[in-house]
Design a protein around this motif. Structure first.
Motif, short mmCIF file in Angstrom:
data_model
loop_
_atom_site.label_atom_id
_atom_site.label_comp_id
_atom_site.label_asym_id
_atom_site.label_seq_id
_atom_site.Cartn_x
_atom_site.Cartn_y
_atom_site.Cartn_z
N VAL A 169 66.99 8.98 19.36
CA VAL A 169 66.93 8.50 20.74
C VAL A 169 68.23 8.76 21.48
N LEU A 170 69.37 8.60 20.80
CA LEU A 170 70.63 8.87 21.48
C LEU A 170 70.82 10.36 21.73
N GLY A 171 70.32 11.19 20.82
CA GLY A 171 70.38 12.63 21.03
C GLY A 171 69.52 13.05 22.21
N TYR A 172 68.34 12.43 22.34
CA TYR A 172 67.45 12.71 23.48
C TYR A 172 68.13 12.35 24.79
N ARG A 173 68.77 11.16 24.84
CA ARG A 173 69.44 10.74 26.07
C ARG A 173 70.59 11.67 26.42
N LYS A 174 71.35 12.05 25.44
CA LYS A 174 72.49 12.94 25.68
C LYS A 174 72.03 14.28 26.22
N GLU A 175 70.96 14.83 25.65
CA GLU A 175 70.45 16.13 26.10
C GLU A 175 69.85 16.02 27.50
N THR A 176 69.15 14.91 27.77
CA THR A 176 68.58 14.68 29.10
C THR A 176 69.68 14.68 30.16
N TYR A 177 70.76 13.97 29.89
CA TYR A 177 71.86 13.90 30.85
C TYR A 177 72.58 15.23 30.99
N ARG A 178 72.70 15.98 29.90
CA ARG A 178 73.38 17.28 29.96
C ARG A 178 72.60 18.24 30.85
N ILE A 179 71.28 18.27 30.67
CA ILE A 179 70.43 19.17 31.48
C ILE A 179 70.50 18.77 32.96
N LEU A 180 70.44 17.47 33.23
CA LEU A 180 70.51 16.99 34.61
C LEU A 180 71.86 17.33 35.24
N ALA A 181 72.93 17.17 34.48
CA ALA A 181 74.27 17.49 35.00
C ALA A 181 74.36 18.96 35.38
N HIS A 182 73.82 19.83 34.55
CA HIS A 182 73.82 21.27 34.85
C HIS A 182 73.05 21.54 36.15
N ARG A 183 71.92 20.87 36.33
CA ARG A 183 71.12 21.10 37.52
C ARG A 183 71.84 20.62 38.78
N LEU A 184 72.48 19.47 38.71
CA LEU A 184 73.22 18.96 39.87
C LEU A 184 74.36 19.89 40.26
N VAL A 185 75.08 20.38 39.26
CA VAL A 185 76.23 21.25 39.53
C VAL A 185 75.76 22.59 40.08
N SER A 186 74.56 23.02 39.69
CA SER A 186 74.07 24.33 40.14
C SER A 186 73.88 24.41 41.66
N TYR A 187 73.79 23.26 42.35
CA TYR A 187 73.67 23.28 43.81
C TYR A 187 74.98 23.70 44.49
N ARG A 188 76.08 23.67 43.74
CA ARG A 188 77.39 24.11 44.25
C ARG A 188 77.81 23.29 45.47
N LEU A 189 77.53 22.01 45.46
CA LEU A 189 77.95 21.09 46.52
C LEU A 189 78.91 20.06 45.93
N PRO A 190 79.82 19.52 46.74
CA PRO A 190 80.65 18.42 46.24
C PRO A 190 79.77 17.24 45.87
N ILE A 191 80.16 16.53 44.82
CA ILE A 191 79.34 15.43 44.31
C ILE A 191 80.14 14.14 44.36
N GLY A 192 79.59 13.13 45.02
CA GLY A 192 80.24 11.83 45.09
C GLY A 192 79.58 10.85 44.12
N TYR A 193 80.40 10.00 43.50
CA TYR A 193 79.85 8.98 42.61
C TYR A 193 80.66 7.70 42.78
N GLU A 194 80.03 6.58 42.42
CA GLU A 194 80.66 5.29 42.66
C GLU A 194 81.89 5.06 41.79
N GLU A 195 82.90 4.50 42.39
CA GLU A 195 84.14 4.20 41.68
C GLU A 195 84.01 2.82 41.02
N ILE A 196 83.41 2.82 39.82
CA ILE A 196 83.17 1.58 39.08
C ILE A 196 83.83 1.68 37.72
N ASN A 197 84.56 0.63 37.33
CA ASN A 197 85.12 0.57 35.99
C ASN A 197 83.99 0.19 35.04
#
Length: 588
Positions: free
Chosen positions: A454-482
């Motif tokens: 299950v942890l491997g599935y989650r890690k791979e899901t997030y890795r694929i999503l991260a690649h797709r977001l970066v492929s748009y070549r736009l600046p990405i904002g995320y919340e500044e949360i500790n």
């Protein structure tokens, strides 16, 4: 275009083709022993340094002794708090038992703060009165004496150097972080083998080779780290990895291990591979192996940033939806370049995590019951010779405080050891251990297998999503949360989240997604921008009106412009707006 370089780590899974050699296990044990001996001389050095300061200044000595007594009281207060949590059955600070202990801890910490202020001047004075160089030189001499191939014959000079380097880095962090400590490592088979990659034939004076250099030249190639092409699997090149784990310089003394390695991600052309590590990590009662290459990768010099017409905003969370899926976050672009999308983990994933946690809970209950049953017999006298390799494991059970139960990991280690060495312990301990093993060994292995999946599935899901977001070549904002402070389980920290919310937070692991995103964005040169989280959900992304009356509603209507918002989509657009503004300001 000018080229620059950055160092990246490329990790690949490795599957043993032959049983892992006993000599390799001995090398890992000696590396662990080296670390522990270095920690021991660090502790001795710290005691000597502290004693020298106390001997040099009487006022410092008196205040330091007061602090020692106070630290014991604080430690006892936290122990009482853990007991209160067990009685209360919750971590919430609103419970009367926990509230009373928190008040006691706060009062003691207040006293400690006053003493910390009081000790500053005499501490600085004492520091100037002692011979710091002599103490430091004595430590360095001890370190050199210990970190020698003579003391650790199973280790190469490279591994000794790497363990020592890691120790020095950890020690530097300890000096920079108040009240932090270096820890001893109990050996469980975990460790690594380090290989410096250098062309010795060409008499290269610095580390670094290309991919072709690692390819084996045949049966006479007895280098410590080589790869041999071994076909294709799933359209990915496959290699037979041969690594030296023990032995000397003579070919007949060298002990090698063979692994199957699939190159699922190629190392870029023109890269320089500086070193490699074979990592051994325990997963339950099995081991997982990976190979980590430290690679200097050529990166094109970034062009000057130009204002972008759009940006992506990411709102993170751990919301359970009506369809039983988990929403880990939402992303959207300000001007619609990227369609709104929710980061979801399926109900199937949630079910598998719940199943894993149920197994873990059952094991924890049975292990606690086992501990209660065998502890009185272990405490009644010596049941094992102190020289026995499992003596310390038994002692760790004996010395468990009353408010600490025996863990399922410890129960499994005890039972699996006894399974292989029957009749080593008295019958009063034998029978409970054998009964526990017969009832739980399958559950233990299944738990670790499910967790890995299950942890491997989650890690791979997030890795694929991260690649797709970066492929748009736009600046990405995320919340500044500790995330560590806001969401993580922290020892002795009260957690106001409900049990369900705490479980959802664990399942989602927002930090894992952000780490995957940062790794890909850094590699591809896409800008990540932190945005303050305050009011991102309450501010209308259409007209900018702040809805102060909003609480936890999933949908809300703007009181000013009447637009109906999905809470998370609205937050993502607000984050995108602030990220775009920061991006344009930086590019100007």
């Amino acid at each position: 275009m000018l080229m620059d370089y950055q160092t990246r780590v490329y990790q690949y899974g490795a599957v043993p083709l032959v049983p892992f050699p006993e000599e390799g296990i001995e090398a890992l044990w000696q590396a662990n022993k080296l670390w522990n001996q270095l920690v021991e001389i660090h502790n001795e050095n710290s005691v000597e340094y502290e004693q020298a300061r106390r001997d040099a200044d009487e006022e410092y000595k008196l205040i330091a002794e007061e602090l020692d007594l106070l630290e014991k009281k604080i430690s006892k207060a936290f122990d009482d708090k853990r007991t209160a949590r067990m009685k209360a059955g919750t971590r919430s600070s609103s419970h009367p038992l926990i509230k009373a202990e928190n008040e006691k801890i706060a009062a003691l910490k207040g006293e400690r703060g006053e003493l910390w202020e009081k000790i500053k001047v005499p501490r600085n004075r004492a520091k100037l009165l002692i011979d710091q160089k002599a103490i430091s030189d004595a430590f360095i001499a001890k370190k050199k004496l210990i970190a020698s191939v003579k003391n650790f014959p199973a280790l190469t000079g490279q591994i000794i150097d790497e363990v020592t380097r890691n120790f020095q880095q950890a020690r530097s962090k300890v000096f920079q972080t108040p009240r932090s400590r270096l820890r001893f490592h109990r050996f469980d088979g975990t460790g690594y083998f380090h290989f410096r990659l250098r062309d010795n034939v060409a008499r290269a004076k610095v580390d670094g080779v290309d991919w072709a250099f690692l390819q084996s030249s045949g049966s006479d190639d007895d280098r410590a780290f080589t790869l041999e092409a071994n076909g294709v699997r799933g359209k990915k090149p496959r290699f037979k990895l041969r690594v030296k784990l023990a032995g000397g310089q003579k070919k007949e003394t060298k002990i090698f291990a063979l692994f199957d390695l699939i190159l699922h991600r190629p190392i870029p052309e023109g890269s320089q591979i500086n070193n490699a590590k074979l990592m051994c990590k325990r997963v339950g009662d099995h081991f997982k192996y990976t190979v980590n290459f430290s690679v200097r990768v050529p990166v094109a010099a970034p062009a000057k940033l130009a204002p972008s017409p759009d940006a992506i905003g990411i709102d993170i969370g751990f919301r359970r939806l009506a369809d039983k899926n988990l929403r880990a976050g939402t992303f959207a672009s300000l001007n619609g370049t990227v369609p709104v999308e929710h980061i979801s983990l399926t109900r199937d994933f949630v079910g598998r995590v719940n199943y894993y946690e149920d197994l873990q809970g059952e094991l924890a209950d049975t292990a606690a019951a086992l501990g209660k049953e065998i502890k009185p017999h272990l405490k009644s006298g010596s049941v094992l010779d102190p020289d026995h390799p499992r003596f310390n494991l038994l002692q760790s059970v004996v010395k468990e405080p009353a408010n600490v139960t025996t863990s399922h990991e410890k129960a499994y280690k005890l039972a699996s050891w006894f399974k292989s060495e029957p009749d080593t312990l008295p019958l009063s301990i034998q029978k409970p251990l054998m009964d526990w093993w017969d009832s739980n060994w399958k559950k233990y292995r299944e738990m670790h297998h499910v967790r890995k999946k299950v942890l491997g599935y989650r890690k791979e899901t997030y890795r694929i999503l991260a690649h797709r977001l970066v492929s748009y070549r736009l600046p990405i904002g995320y919340e500044e949360i500790n995330l560590t402070k806001a969401f993580a389980e922290v020892k002795d920290k009260d957690n106001e989240l409900s049990d369900a919310a705490r479980a959802q937070r664990f399942m989602v692991s927002n930090s894992e997604f952000l780490l995957a995103l940062k790794n890909v964005a850094d590699r591809e040169g896409v800008l990540l921008i932190k945005v303050p989280a305050k009011n991102t959900s309450k501010r209308c992304s259409g007209c900018g009106t702040l809805n102060k009356a909003l609480r936890a509603e999933m949908e809300w209507t703007c009181p000013s412009c009447g637009v109906v918002h999905d809470r998370d989509e609205n937050a993502a657009k607000n984050i995108a707006r602030e990220a775009l503004e920061k991006f344009i300001k930086k590019a100007a």
